[in-house]
Design a protein around this motif. Structure first.
Motif, PDB file in Angstrom:
ATOM      1  N   GLY A   1      13.698 -19.129   6.328  1.00  0.00           N
ATOM      2  CA  GLY A   1      14.938 -18.526   5.845  1.00  0.00           C
ATOM      3  C   GLY A   1      15.090 -18.529   4.333  1.00  0.00           C
ATOM      4  N   MET A   2      14.010 -18.833   3.613  1.00  0.00           N
ATOM      5  CA  MET A   2      14.079 -18.804   2.144  1.00  0.00           C
ATOM      6  C   MET A   2      13.300 -17.593   1.635  1.00  0.00           C
ATOM      7  N   ILE A   3      13.478 -17.311   0.334  1.00  0.00           N
ATOM      8  CA  ILE A   3      12.759 -16.179  -0.266  1.00  0.00           C
ATOM      9  C   ILE A   3      11.513 -16.709  -0.970  1.00  0.00           C
ATOM     10  N   PHE A   4      10.368 -16.117  -0.680  1.00  0.00           N
ATOM     11  CA  PHE A   4       9.129 -16.454  -1.369  1.00  0.00           C
ATOM     12  C   PHE A   4       9.015 -15.525  -2.577  1.00  0.00           C
ATOM     13  N   ILE A   5       8.925 -16.079  -3.778  1.00  0.00           N
ATOM     14  CA  ILE A   5       8.850 -15.238  -4.982  1.00  0.00           C
ATOM     15  C   ILE A   5       7.388 -14.834  -5.157  1.00  0.00           C
ATOM     16  N   GLY A   6       7.016 -13.796  -4.444  1.00  0.00           N
ATOM     17  CA  GLY A   6       5.632 -13.339  -4.420  1.00  0.00           C
ATOM     18  C   GLY A   6       5.486 -12.342  -3.300  1.00  0.00           C
ATOM     19  N   PRO A   7       4.242 -11.939  -3.040  1.00  0.00           N
ATOM     20  CA  PRO A   7       4.039 -10.905  -2.022  1.00  0.00           C
ATOM     21  C   PRO A   7       4.192 -11.412  -0.587  1.00  0.00           C
ATOM     22  N   GLU A   8       4.276 -10.450   0.312  1.00  0.00           N
ATOM     23  CA  GLU A   8       4.323 -10.778   1.734  1.00  0.00           C
ATOM     24  C   GLU A   8       2.968 -11.329   2.177  1.00  0.00           C
ATOM     25  N   ALA A   9       2.989 -12.110   3.246  1.00  0.00           N
ATOM     26  CA  ALA A   9       1.762 -12.732   3.753  1.00  0.00           C
ATOM     27  C   ALA A   9       0.664 -11.691   3.998  1.00  0.00           C
ATOM     28  N   ALA A  10       1.042 -10.545   4.550  1.00  0.00           N
ATOM     29  CA  ALA A  10       0.026  -9.546   4.910  1.00  0.00           C
ATOM     30  C   ALA A  10      -0.723  -9.033   3.675  1.00  0.00           C
ATOM     31  N   SER A  11      -0.019  -8.854   2.555  1.00  0.00           N
ATOM     32  CA  SER A  11      -0.685  -8.375   1.335  1.00  0.00           C
ATOM     33  C   SER A  11      -1.618  -9.446   0.786  1.00  0.00           C
ATOM     34  N   ILE A  12      -1.166 -10.700   0.832  1.00  0.00           N
ATOM     35  CA  ILE A  12      -2.008 -11.794   0.334  1.00  0.00           C
ATOM     36  C   ILE A  12      -3.287 -11.854   1.166  1.00  0.00           C
ATOM     37  N   ARG A  13      -3.095 -11.739   2.470  1.00  0.00           N
ATOM     38  CA  ARG A  13      -4.242 -11.816   3.373  1.00  0.00           C
ATOM     39  C   ARG A  13      -5.211 -10.658   3.120  1.00  0.00           C
ATOM     40  N   ALA A  14      -4.664  -9.464   2.945  1.00  0.00           N
ATOM     41  CA  ALA A  14      -5.511  -8.277   2.775  1.00  0.00           C
ATOM     42  C   ALA A  14      -6.350  -8.360   1.508  1.00  0.00           C
ATOM     43  N   MET A  15      -5.815  -9.017   0.474  1.00  0.00           N
ATOM     44  CA  MET A  15      -6.552  -9.113  -0.786  1.00  0.00           C
ATOM     45  C   MET A  15      -7.286 -10.446  -0.919  1.00  0.00           C
ATOM     46  N   GLY A  16      -7.127 -11.315   0.066  1.00  0.00           N
ATOM     47  CA  GLY A  16      -7.676 -12.670  -0.030  1.00  0.00           C
ATOM     48  C   GLY A  16      -9.184 -12.725   0.051  1.00  0.00           C
ATOM     49  N   LEU A  17      -9.774 -11.822   0.785  1.00  0.00           N
ATOM     50  CA  LEU A  17     -11.228 -11.823   0.922  1.00  0.00           C
ATOM     51  C   LEU A  17     -11.799 -10.649   0.140  1.00  0.00           C
ATOM     52  N   LYS A  18     -12.776 -10.949  -0.713  1.00  0.00           N
ATOM     53  CA  LYS A  18     -13.311  -9.902  -1.597  1.00  0.00           C
ATOM     54  C   LYS A  18     -13.909  -8.746  -0.793  1.00  0.00           C
ATOM     55  N   ARG A  19     -14.568  -9.054   0.317  1.00  0.00           N
ATOM     56  CA  ARG A  19     -15.229  -8.015   1.103  1.00  0.00           C
ATOM     57  C   ARG A  19     -14.210  -7.018   1.652  1.00  0.00           C
ATOM     58  N   GLU A  20     -13.183  -7.547   2.316  1.00  0.00           N
ATOM     59  CA  GLU A  20     -12.161  -6.693   2.909  1.00  0.00           C
ATOM     60  C   GLU A  20     -11.381  -5.947   1.823  1.00  0.00           C
ATOM     61  N   ALA A  21     -11.085  -6.644   0.735  1.00  0.00           N
ATOM     62  CA  ALA A  21     -10.311  -6.029  -0.346  1.00  0.00           C
ATOM     63  C   ALA A  21     -11.067  -4.851  -0.949  1.00  0.00           C
ATOM     64  N   LYS A  22     -12.369  -5.048  -1.137  1.00  0.00           N
ATOM     65  CA  LYS A  22     -13.194  -3.982  -1.722  1.00  0.00           C
ATOM     66  C   LYS A  22     -13.217  -2.750  -0.830  1.00  0.00           C
ATOM     67  N   LEU A  23     -13.387  -2.987   0.461  1.00  0.00           N
ATOM     68  CA  LEU A  23     -13.432  -1.861   1.401  1.00  0.00           C
ATOM     69  C   LEU A  23     -12.090  -1.127   1.406  1.00  0.00           C
ATOM     70  N   LEU A  24     -11.032  -1.918   1.375  1.00  0.00           N
ATOM     71  CA  LEU A  24      -9.680  -1.352   1.429  1.00  0.00           C
ATOM     72  C   LEU A  24      -9.365  -0.476   0.217  1.00  0.00           C
ATOM     73  N   VAL A  25      -9.666  -0.983  -0.991  1.00  0.00           N
ATOM     74  CA  VAL A  25      -9.313  -0.199  -2.179  1.00  0.00           C
ATOM     75  C   VAL A  25     -10.244   0.997  -2.355  1.00  0.00           C
ATOM     76  N   ALA A  26     -11.493   0.846  -1.889  1.00  0.00           N
ATOM     77  CA  ALA A  26     -12.428   1.981  -1.978  1.00  0.00           C
ATOM     78  C   ALA A  26     -11.862   3.145  -1.171  1.00  0.00           C
ATOM     79  N   GLU A  27     -11.267   2.805  -0.032  1.00  0.00           N
ATOM     80  CA  GLU A  27     -10.658   3.824   0.818  1.00  0.00           C
ATOM     81  C   GLU A  27      -9.504   4.526   0.098  1.00  0.00           C
ATOM     82  N   ALA A  28      -8.825   3.775  -0.776  1.00  0.00           N
ATOM     83  CA  ALA A  28      -7.696   4.347  -1.524  1.00  0.00           C
ATOM     84  C   ALA A  28      -8.176   5.086  -2.772  1.00  0.00           C
TER      85      ALA A  28
END
Ligand code: ADP
Length: 488
Positions: free
Chosen positions: A98-125
């Motif tokens: 019930g508190m506010i996290f001053i930062g991104p949502e868990a899903a965004s952190i997770r998506a960028m947390g691994l270099k392999r997945e992050a690279k594939l994701l941004v390449a797609e964009a």
């Protein structure tokens, strides 16, 4: 008025508390028993103890931090950098409580947390990424074949990596398997994940990163670049904004790419998209850091913004009232002051600060987490403070930072202050020839010239006619001493 807990310590906690005071927010600090300095605690309205134990029991103990926060009526948590700042579970747990996290949502952190997945994701964009291999087949034979195709030199990177861990440069095919094994071993031990990616090793690259802010609803703004090429062991020690290699056109293209990367994960709050650039201005995505960066002050100085205030406003759901791409004004540089011994492989140092004086003056900013009497231990990061200078031009800024370093007195343990002074004074740095190989190239032997200074002073003294030892030995300084000595 909100009650905000900073789940961190040292200079970044001090930095955040300053803004909380300005904003009239209530601030809560955390301390651990080993943190005898706790300078940051002085800046908060309230201090909560995490008690004794290793980091896992204190600053990394999510449950303890959340329980204490709830018990003390905390409404928002700022994670700083390091510790739990890029921990998706922590972001989720704070919000679930019930508190506010001053930062991104868990899903965004997770998506960028691994270099392999992050690279594939941004390449797609549509964001350019370093040529290499990011496949899921991790068998040594496949990786070796991919490596041969990429060509040498190449870089093996731990997908879960950070802080340069699990990163190995391979010069030729025959070395590949051995380096792969070592990278995997290191990655497994440090991150519990031995997945690697392979990247072409760019020679003489620059590290240029873009500061972004997202509202979590699809709007993202970019706040220009920082250059962080001056590194030792792939870790930044000098950062500046703007970058001497980035012009308006390149800035706009990089900002567009950074915005695309952030939008790909529906980014909320402050983040940094890191690129590696070559001399021709070609740039590639490296990774995204889903938090406030250590080097954020240089962006604050040239953009005239308080990024921590922006983080809090964004977290409170206020709209991002920023132009899409601002142009920087003037120049800012930051150096990181470490308790380390540059003459012996930058080995971390421990000890007590027995003399401490901060520089001051026009365009000087010191973000420090220590003070006179602070005990520097091995429990925490050896970074003591950041010294930042602002000036109308790069040269004015550099001269100001050098001057400030000369008035930074920090004694009792070895620090890199002298080394930083030599880096900033180097003609190649002055000329803006900053690449990630700078330290290796120009400071292969980082020994200070101290070994020459004492003999030179002695020679100078003896050369002075007043100390002509052959004519009047009784006038020598030692001869004039009595038998009285302070101490043994
Ligand atoms: P970490 O997350 O461990 O800090 P990064 O991927 O951010 O690793 O890279 C850290 C540094 O390593 C960069 O700033 C750069 O100096 C160097 N580096 C990374 N990728 C490459 C590459 N492909 N070629 C040359 N140098 C690289």
């Amino acid at each position: 008025m909100k009650r905000i807990l900073v789940a961190n310590r040292g200079e970044i906690a001090v930095r955040i508390f300053r803004t909380l005071r300005e904003m009239g927010m209530q601030s809560v600090a955390l301390t651990a028993d080993q943190d005898t300095a706790s300078v940051h605690a002085r800046y908060a309205d309230q201090v909560i103890s995490l008690g004794p134990g290793a980091l896992a029991d204190t600053f990394l103990n999510q449950k303890k931090i959340i329980d204490l926060a709830l018990a003390h009526g905390v409404e928002m948590i700022h994670p700083g950098y390091g510790f739990l700042s890029e921990n998706a579970d922590f972001s989720a747990a704070v919000e679930a409580a019930g508190m506010i996290f001053i930062g991104p949502e868990a899903a965004s952190i997770r998506a960028m947390g691994l270099k392999r997945e992050a690279k594939l994701l941004v390449a797609e964009a549509g964001v350019p990424t370093v040529p290499g291999y990011s496949g899921s087949d991790q068998s040594p034979a496949t990786l070796q074949a991919a490596a041969n195709e990429i060509g040498y030199p190449l870089l093996i990177k731990a997908s879960a990596g950070g802080g340069g861990k699990g990163m190995k440069k391979v010069l030729k095919a025959a070395e590949f398997l051995e380096q792969l094994e070592s990278a995997q071993r290191e990655a497994q031990a440090a991150f519990g994940n031995d997945v690697v990616i392979l990247e072409k090793y760019l020679t003489e690259p620059r590290h240029v990163e873009i500061q972004i802010f997202g509202d979590g609803k699809g709007q993202v703004v970019a706040l220009g670049e920082r250059e962080c090429s001056i590194q030792r062991r792939h870790q930044k020690i000098v950062e500046e904004a703007p970058s001497p290699m980035v012009d308006k056109d390149l800035r706009e293209r990089m900002c567009e790419s950074a915005i695309a990367a952030a939008q790909a994960v529906n980014y909320r709050n402050a983040g940094t998209v890191e690129f590696i650039c070559d001399a021709s201005g070609t740039y590639y995505f490296m990774e995204m850091n889903t938090r406030l960066q250590v080097e954020h002050p240089v962006t604050e100085m040239v953009m005239g913004l308080d990024l921590v205030r922006l983080q809090i406003e964004t977290a409170l759901g206020q709209p991002l009232n920023l132009e899409r791409i601002r142009q920087p004004r003037g120049w800012a540089m930051e150096v990181r002051l470490y308790a380390e011994d540059p003459d012996h492989g930058f080995l971390p140092q421990t000890g007590k600060i027995c003399l401490y004086e901060e520089p001051n003056g026009l365009g000087i900013r010191m973000d420090s987490g220590v003070d006179l009497g602070s005990q520097i231990s091995l429990y925490f990061d050896p970074m003591l403070a950041k010294l930042i200078a602002y000036g109308p031009t790069r040269e004015a800024c550099r001269a100001r930072l050098i001057q400030a370093l000369e008035h930074t007195f920090l004694h009792g343990l070895k620090t890199n202050v002298g080394f930083l002074h030599r880096v900033l004074s180097h003609p190649a740095f002055a000329a803006g020839h900053t690449t990630t190989g700078f330290i290796e190239e120009h400071f292969a032997n980082p020994h200070a010239p101290d070994q020459y200074v004492i003999p030179a002073l002695a020679a100078g003294y003896l050369a002075d006619e007043r100390v002509d030892l052959t004519k009047s030995p009784a006038q020598g300084p030692w001869e004039q001493l009595t038998n009285w000595r302070l101490g043994a």
